[in-house]
Write a protein that holds these residues in place. Structure first.
Motif, PDB file in Angstrom:
ATOM      1  N   HIS A  25       1.033  -0.983  -0.303  1.00 35.94           N
ATOM      2  CA  HIS A  25      -0.073  -0.296  -0.091  1.00 35.94           C
ATOM      3  C   HIS A  25       0.895   1.018   0.315  1.00 35.94           C
ATOM      4  O   HIS A  25       1.178   2.279  -1.280  1.00 35.94           O
ATOM      5  N   SER A  69       2.619   1.808  -3.451  1.00 35.12           N
ATOM      6  CA  SER A  69       1.582   2.316  -4.171  1.00 35.12           C
ATOM      7  C   SER A  69       1.837   3.652  -4.263  1.00 35.12           C
ATOM      8  O   SER A  69       1.529   4.543  -4.953  1.00 35.12           O
ATOM      9  N   LEU A  70       0.837   4.336  -3.329  1.00 34.87           N
ATOM     10  CA  LEU A  70       0.819   5.654  -3.086  1.00 34.87           C
ATOM     11  C   LEU A  70       1.893   6.293  -2.817  1.00 34.87           C
ATOM     12  O   LEU A  70       1.521   6.938  -3.976  1.00 34.87           O
ATOM     13  N   CYS A  92      -4.887   7.265  -5.954  1.00 34.65           N
ATOM     14  CA  CYS A  92      -4.085   7.286  -4.731  1.00 34.65           C
ATOM     15  C   CYS A  92      -5.185   7.597  -3.515  1.00 34.65           C
ATOM     16  O   CYS A  92      -5.452   6.465  -1.996  1.00 34.65           O
ATOM     17  N   HIS A 141      -6.448   4.307  -2.077  1.00 33.87           N
ATOM     18  CA  HIS A 141      -5.795   3.724  -0.538  1.00 33.87           C
ATOM     19  C   HIS A 141      -5.843   4.475   0.884  1.00 33.87           C
ATOM     20  O   HIS A 141      -6.322   5.715   0.355  1.00 33.87           O
TER      21      HIS A 141
END
Length: 300
Positions: free
Chosen positions: A89, A92-93, A124, A127
């Motif tokens: 997470h 990726s963010l 974004c 998340h």
């Protein structure tokens, strides 16, 4: 028959791939990767900042030139990994946020990738994040939407131009020129408050390598150099060779004297300079008063 790789094995492979696609300077996943003359891959902005004050490899510390080459293979590899959803997470963010900022800030032709930036910021928001992170991303997304609306005005201007052609009585109006004028005015209106907030209001100790921007008007710059800064004992002085510094991003070489409250600056060296004469000109240093500068590096 060979056994299928386990999920642990697959995760290990992904981890190794990611390790080779992190910038040695920032330790972050590559978003805009380039290859330096040392053969290593770096984040473009990090390497450009490094090479603005150094001529050594960030990895080997050996002498290195300023040539950089985009690494399309690295960009594609990282992009596909992130888009596939196999990364954690937080990684990726950070990637989508950084790539969105990069896409929206592209000034070179063909200009910003607003659709791509909007998609990244929207990804974004899928998340989990802190309220502060969410507020920042929502603001960035709002800014992109505003830019998209502004870009759409060009097409509307062309439609207006067709609609008023041959009108009686004639209409003295050039929509294309109007859009260009408005674009310049919008840039000034948006950036001026930010620049005003970044302008130095006192003489402080800045480290070598700090990035500053010189006031944009050459006449105003000359006036500031030819008068004694507030709190100083003497003026910096002016010569015509200082005029090209107006509006340019520069690198602090050292903090000057208390009597002049100045800084010794060099223009930020472009990495794609093909001319030795041009490069030599960029390396020249001049003295400027503190109140002629905007601080870009975040020191205080």
């Amino acid at each position: 028959m060979a056994a299928a790789p386990s999920s642990a094995d697959a995760s290990a492979v992904v981890a190794r791939i990611l390790e080779h696609h992190r910038c040695p300077i920032t330790q972050q996943l590559l978003v805009d990767p380039v290859v330096g003359e040392d053969g290593h891959i770096y984040e473009r902005s990090a390497l450009e900042t490094w090479l603005s004050t150094k001529r050594t490899s960030p990895t080997t510390n050996r002498p290195m030139g300023t040539g950089i080459t985009p690494s399309l293979a690295a960009r594609q590899t990282v992009g596909e990994l992130v888009e596939s959803g196999v990364l954690d997470h937080e990684t990726s963010l950070r990637f989508f946020s950084d790539r969105g900022r990069l896409r929206v800030a592209q000034a070179a032709i063909p200009g910003p990738d607003l659709a791509g930036a909007r998609k990244d910021f929207e990804r974004c928001l899928e998340h989990e994040m802190s309220p502060a992170q969410k507020r920042v991303l929502e603001f960035q997304l709002k800014s992109v939407r505003w830019m998209q609306e502004g870009a759409a005005l060009f097409q509307e201007a062309m439609e207006v131009q067709v609609g008023i052609r041959g009108a009686e009585p004639p209409v003295d109006f050039d929509p294309g020129a109007w859009i260009l004028d408005v674009g310049s005015a919008v840039e000034a209106a948006v950036t001026w408050p930010a620049l005003k907030a970044m302008r130095l209001t006192k003489w402080i100790d800045l480290p070598k390598g700090a990035r500053v921007r010189v006031v944009g008007d050459a006449a105003e710059l000359e006036r500031l150099c030819e008068r004694c800064p507030v709190g100083a004992e003497a003026k910096v002085g002016w010569n015509s060779n200082m005029a090209p510094f107006a509006g340019k991003v520069c690198v602090v070489q050292k903090t000057g004297e208390r009597s002049h409250m100045n800084y010794i600056l060099r223009r930020e060296l472009p990495l794609d300079s093909d001319s030795d004469v041009e490069a030599d000109s960029e390396r020249r240093t001049y003295s400027f008063p503190y109140d002629a500068l905007y601080l870009l590096s975040g020191q205080s």
